[in-house]
Structures are given as C-alpha cells and as structure tokens.
Design a protein around this motif. Structure first.
Motif, PDB file in Angstrom:
ATOM      1  N   ILE B 125       0.882  -1.166   0.000  1.00 30.52           N
ATOM      2  CA  ILE B 125       0.000   0.000   0.000  1.00 30.52           C
ATOM      3  C   ILE B 125       0.922   1.218   0.000  1.00 30.52           C
ATOM      4  CG2 ILE B 125      -1.876   1.178   1.247  1.00 30.52           C
ATOM      5  CD1 ILE B 125      -2.473  -1.780   0.425  1.00 30.52           C
ATOM      6  N   THR B 126       0.603   2.213  -0.785  1.00 25.69           N
ATOM      7  CA  THR B 126       1.473   3.398  -0.814  1.00 25.69           C
ATOM      8  C   THR B 126       0.788   4.579  -0.125  1.00 25.69           C
ATOM      9  OG1 THR B 126       0.692   4.499  -2.806  1.00 25.69           O
ATOM     10  CG2 THR B 126       2.153   2.631  -3.136  1.00 25.69           C
ATOM     11  N   HIS B 128       0.948   7.367  -1.722  1.00 30.01           N
ATOM     12  CA  HIS B 128       0.774   8.225  -2.882  1.00 30.01           C
ATOM     13  C   HIS B 128      -0.693   8.630  -3.005  1.00 30.01           C
ATOM     14  CE1 HIS B 128       1.824   9.912  -6.725  1.00 30.01           C
ATOM     15  NE2 HIS B 128       0.904   9.209  -7.331  1.00 30.01           N
ATOM     16  N   VAL B 144      -3.677   3.970  -3.443  1.00 28.86           N
ATOM     17  CA  VAL B 144      -2.885   3.540  -4.599  1.00 28.86           C
ATOM     18  C   VAL B 144      -2.018   2.370  -4.142  1.00 28.86           C
ATOM     19  CG1 VAL B 144      -1.159   4.186  -6.326  1.00 28.86           C
ATOM     20  CG2 VAL B 144      -2.833   5.877  -5.555  1.00 28.86           C
ATOM     21  N   ILE B 145      -2.082   1.266  -4.883  1.00 29.09           N
ATOM     22  CA  ILE B 145      -1.306   0.088  -4.483  1.00 29.09           C
ATOM     23  C   ILE B 145      -0.150  -0.137  -5.446  1.00 29.09           C
ATOM     24  CG2 ILE B 145      -3.120  -1.087  -3.181  1.00 29.09           C
ATOM     25  CD1 ILE B 145      -3.931  -2.548  -5.639  1.00 29.09           C
ATOM     26  N   ASP B 146       0.942  -0.623  -4.902  1.00 26.74           N
ATOM     27  CA  ASP B 146       2.147  -0.867  -5.712  1.00 26.74           C
ATOM     28  C   ASP B 146       2.123  -2.304  -6.209  1.00 26.74           C
ATOM     29  OD1 ASP B 146       4.585  -0.448  -6.900  1.00 26.74           O
ATOM     30  OD2 ASP B 146       5.745  -0.863  -5.102  1.00 26.74           O
TER      31      ASP B 146
END
Lengths: 483, 147
Positions: B125-126, B128, B144-146
C-alpha cells in the motif's frame, strides 16, 4: 495532485540530452533538477515526473542535482528513474527514494549455445522452467526456515555459495560482490522475516520475468567490449528480473509508516507523504539502512537461487553440464537501492529508484575482469522489444553520481493495456513473432504488453548519447516466463 | 462479496504503473471492509475465495487514515506469510481518547491462482495520494497500491 494541475516547467537545455529545471520552479528546491533524455523522450514524460523530481530537490542534504533518467515515470515519492545523493551528516534516507521492491534488479547469464540449438527446444525448456521456478501468487520458494533466512539477510549471495546455489566465480560478478557492509539482521522486524521466509527463489509477479534471449545479427554495438563478455551474434543468454519479494516490501512498508509518524511528531513537512524520511545519521535512519541492506542481500540471493534453477533446467533439456554449456553469470545489477559511495572525496548516500549504478572502467568497486570496459549495466525492455547490455562510464561517475537508466518505463496504465489487448491474443501474437510465453495469468500478461512501455531502443540511445553508459549488445527474446 | 459494488471505483489515470481505487462507506467499519474488498479484487476474483481459515488481529493508530493503511498492509502480510487470500472482513473500529483501535476477523483460504483467477500480486500500500475523509454520506478513501 492530479497530473493536470501540475505546472509544466521551463527547461534550460544544457546539451542534447540534459534538461534543467531551475530552483525558482518550486519553493524550497535546494538544487536544480536535471532530466537526462532526448527531446523526444522528454516530451513524452508525464508531468508527474517533473513534480516529483522537483520535490526530491527540496530534501535536506541533497547534492548538486536531483536527476531523472530517460525511462522516468511517475512513482511514489521519487519518480521511477530518480537519482539523488545526500550528505551523510545533514542528509536523509527515504524509502520513497528506493522503492517498495528493495534491490529489484537484473541478472544476465550467458551460455555457449546458439539460437539454432535452443530454438527447436524452446517450448519444452520454458515449460520446464515455468514448472520448476515458482512464479506468481501462491507459490513457495526453497524451504530455509528463519535461522537460515537471517543468514541470507546477513550474507547475501555468499549464503548461496555455502548452500550449493552458486559457483565461486558468480559472486564477483554481482554488484558489491553480492554482499555489502551494514546489514544487521537484528534490525529486522518479525513481520519482514515471516513475509520473506516462504519466498526465497521465487520470481514474483507484475513486471518481473525470466527470459531466454539471443543476440540478433547486427546486435553487437561494441565488438571489443562484447569480446570481454564473450558475447557473439546468435548466442543464447538468460535474463532475470525480480527483487526482494515480500521481505523487502514489508521493510519498506514498516519504515514508510515509522518515518511518517516520526515526521508528524517532529513537525517536519514534506511535499508528498511518500517522501517520508529520517536523517541518515539518526538512529531511525541507520535502522532502516541496516534493514534495507538485508533486503538488498535477500534480492541478490533470490536471483542467484533462480539462476541455479535455470542452470538445472538447461542441463535437463540439453546434452551437457552447466559448466560445459558455459552458463556463466555476466553480471547482476540492482536498480532500487541506496548505497554509500564516494564522489569528489565526499561520502554520500546515493538513492537510485529505478536507476542502475554505472561505474566506469577502472573503478575499484567493479570486478577486475571488467576493469578495462566498465561495469556491466543491464537494461530490460518489455517482453516484445528486447533488452540491452551496456557498460558504465567515467562520465556517469562525474555527471550523474554513477547512474543510468534501468528499463523502458511505462507509458500506459495497466487497465488501458488490458483494454487494448487480451492476454490470450497477445500470447498468440508473440508466438507468431517467435516468442514463447508462459504466464501465471493472462490478464497479468496483457498488462505487461509491449505497447504499455516506452521504446527501449530510445531509452538506451539516450543514455548512450548522454555518455552515462555505452551500448554493448542487444538481446531479443525467444522465451519468456512472466509472473 | 463482489467488487462490482458502487461503493468501490477503480481508477486507471492515477498511477500509470499500478492500481488505484476509491471506496465509500456509510460508516468507518464499512469503509474498511470495502477497502479490503477492493484490495483483494485488484488481484483476484474475490467471489471464488471460500472461507476455510480465519485470522484475528488488533491494530491501533493515532490517525484514522494510517489505521486504514496498516489494516490493508496486514492483509498483504498474511498473503505472503501464510499464503492466504481473504473474502470476508468483520471490522470494528473505535476511537478512545485520541487513539483509534481496530479489531478484525478476516476469513479466506490458501491462494489458488487457478481457482481464484489471480491476475497480479500486490507489493504494498502506498502513501501516494492516500486520503481518507469524512463526507456528508459517511467516509471516503483513496488508495494507490504498488504492483
């Protein structure tokens, strides 16, 4: 911030491949930002890159310039392709300048087999490797237990040598010899260990892959350097792209949270929460540096174990041993790290997030066998367009803190790629082009379609023109395993 | 459980290399539950995940948004450490004094890429553009997920 709200900077042209954004662009910038790219690639870059690289330029202790490489795209905190060096005393360390996949990197191994010998057996070879190399979600790597995992974290690729996954000569051909100072497993969280324990020797997912490639006719750019690497046209090589798996992802997550809370406590403000940092010399900064170094080790070991599986698979498919097929490692490079390096007599902590170290000829940190040509730099493209081997330069050491590009860089979202092409259709198209693909997921395959990436030829041309690395050879795939 | 719920919206344009979603919930508990559904739906067909194993955990944080960050990160932790994918989320979030507390019981089964139609793995999980806010209708989060 949405991309449409970002102010497009004015660029000062330094030369054909260097574009500078002045400190006047944004309040708080301590140094200018520099984008290394041809005009064409600069024009294609998303505005988020400029927003993020100028945010990086505001961080304490930053030296000279915040750089972005030609494959840059919007990331978290730093853009992907971002490079920044910080003073060890006043400077910082930031998980957002390294990436969640600590020491994501590339490995290139040669063989003495030719395209003619391997092509007829490519399906059987790829099927075997797809079976033998854990790929995608829900697969487990080698059984090692927590005690051995701590040794991997401390010893890196050297652990692999003790346990039969490496040859003696492999180690010197890994960046930092596969082992760096300052990796203390006592700094690791139990959660990182638990997440990493089942995954050593696994390829992962997303843009990670394993490719069987050949050098096409006309694909040698520098004959002298190619002969040092013993590379010829039509020769078969294997490229591996993966990182530190859940082990590194957990370490990055742990410290992003720790630093985020600490910054709120100390009332330190950053333009983006993914730029959360700690002073490098602080206890928190040193603890993260140690854990991050453990993840660097894990990733070197991960790629080494996978390479040993590749050697085994070739031995089963072809008449010969890995030694007789000269399955020698050319080099292993990291592209998500922070390392202490010396520039102009000053020790600095150099963050490379989606950027490759690019040391020139004679640098004491590269293996003696490559002193004459410089450090190998491996730039992977999309599965359709090919990849490159380059060498580092003195210019990179002088201009970009010894750094160059790392890959193609995405230009299209995952969703858009899936709408443009279906996985099964793409598999068929690739097969028609002579590329046999095995993927853990058709949707995942579509997301990684070549149309979603920048042209790797242009990226490599840019770094070559900029002089921060020089092309040696191009590789085209005939077989690909995608996580 | 389904990701075709109007409380969840996936966004292509926020993160080129990765995936983003926004989630709405009438209550904090519902927001957390649907954020977890969105997270799992980003990587697999959540309707195919049966309940064979459960995990219980508690978390605390001085901010509600970081509590959500930690909760979603916990799901990724079990994905890798225990190889589990989840489809059921019973969440209880409370505020005591200045601190937020979460109690969760989550159910799922061992990841099976074929059965669960797994498309992609999620790294993290970011932060961002990470956002959690109170709205007129309840709560809304952007994640936003990486990949």
């Amino acid at each position: 911030m949405q991309q449409q709200n970002i102010k497009k900077p004015e660029f000062k042209k330094i030369d054909d491949t260097t574009w500078e954004i002045a400190t006047s662009y944004k309040t708080g910038m301590r140094v200018p930002a520099r984008i290394i790219a041809t005009k064409n690639l600069l024009d294609e870059m998303d505005l988020g890159v400029f927003e993020q690289i100028t945010n990086v330029a505001t961080l304490p202790g930053i030296q000279d310039f915040a750089f972005c490489m030609p494959d840059g795209h919007w990331g978290y905190g730093f853009p992907v392709g971002g490079v920044a060096a910080f003073n060890l005393n006043e400077g910082i360390i930031s998980p957002g300048g390294i990436g969640f996949d600590i020491n994501c990197g590339m490995r290139l191994m040669k063989t003495n087999l030719t395209l003619k010998e391997v092509k007829p057996k490519i399906k059987s070879l790829m099927d075997r490797m797809f079976r033998d190399i854990p790929t995608g979600v829900g697969t487990r790597g080698i059984e090692i237990g927590f005690k051995e995992l701590e040794k991997v974290a401390k010893e890196g690729a050297q652990w692999c040598l003790k346990h039969g996954y490496a040859w003696d000569e492999d180690l010197e051909r890994i960046e930092s010899h596969g082992r760096i100072e300052g990796a203390d497993p006592s700094s690791l969280s139990e959660r990182a260990l638990k997440r990493g324990e089942p995954q050593l020797g696994t390829l992962g997912s997303g843009n990670h892959y394993l490719e069987v490639q050949y050098i096409p006719k006309g694909g040698i750019y520098d004959k002298d350097a190619a002969s040092v690497f013993d590379l010829k046209e039509e020769q078969i090589c294997v490229m591996i792209h993966t990182g530190s798996r859940g082990f590194g992802h957990q370490i990055a997550t742990d410290y992003l949270r720790k630093f985020d809370s600490a910054m709120q406590k100390y009332n330190i403000k950053v333009p983006d929460r993914d730029l959360a940092y700690a002073p490098f010399s602080s206890p928190e900064g040193q603890e993260y540096f140690s854990s991050m170094n453990c993840a660097i080790h894990y990733a070197y070991a991960n790629r080494q174990v996978i390479m040993s599986f590749v050697r085994d698979a070739f031995m089963r498919e072809f008449a010969g041993t890995a030694k007789s097929m000269e399955m020698e490692l050319i080099y292993d490079v990291a592209h998500n790290t922070a390392k202490v390096e010396t520039y102009k007599g000053k020790k600095l902590i150099v963050h490379r997030k989606g950027a490759t170290r690019s040391f020139g000829p004679g640098n004491p940190d590269i293996p003696e066998i490559y002193h004459e040509v410089g450090q190998p730099v491996i730039i992977g493209g999309s599965m359709e367009t090919g990849s490159y081997l380059l060498v580092g330069t003195k210019e990179a050491e002088e201009e970009t803190f010894g750094s160059t590009a790392h890959g193609s860089g995405r230009t299209m979202s995952r969703g858009a790629a899936k709408r443009k092409v279906q996985g099964r259709e793409l598999e068929k198209q690739l097969q028609e082009k002579g590329i046999y693909v095995r993927s853990a997921s058709y949707a995942g395959l579509a997301e990684e379609a070549g149309l979603a990436y920048k042209n790797v030829d242009q990226v490599c041309e840019s770094v070559d023109l900029a002089g921060i690395s020089k092309r040696v050879a191009k590789f085209l795939p005939i077989g690909n395993i995608k996580g | 459980m389904t990701s075709n719920d109007k409380r969840i919206k996936f966004h292509d344009d926020i993160a080129i290399a990765d995936t983003a979603f926004t989630v709405k919930g009438r209550t904090v508990d519902e927001l957390f539950e649907y954020s977890a559904i969105a997270l799992i739906s980003s990587m697999a067909d959540i309707s195919k995940i049966d309940i064979k194993e459960k995990r219980e955990f508690t978390l605390e944080s001085n901010n509600l948004d970081t509590l959500l960050f930690d909760f979603l990160s916990e799901i990724l932790f079990y994905k890798d450490s225990d190889n589990l994918l989840f489809s059921e989320f019973e969440i209880d979030v409370k505020k005591q004094g200045k601190q937020w507390y979460l109690k969760a019981e989550i159910g799922g089964e061992l990841a099976n890429p074929n059965k669960h139609k797994v498309t992609i793995d999620i790294k993290a999980i970011t932060m961002h553009m990470f956002k959690l806010e109170k709205t007129r209708e309840g709560y809304e989060a952007r994640v936003v997920i990486d990949i």
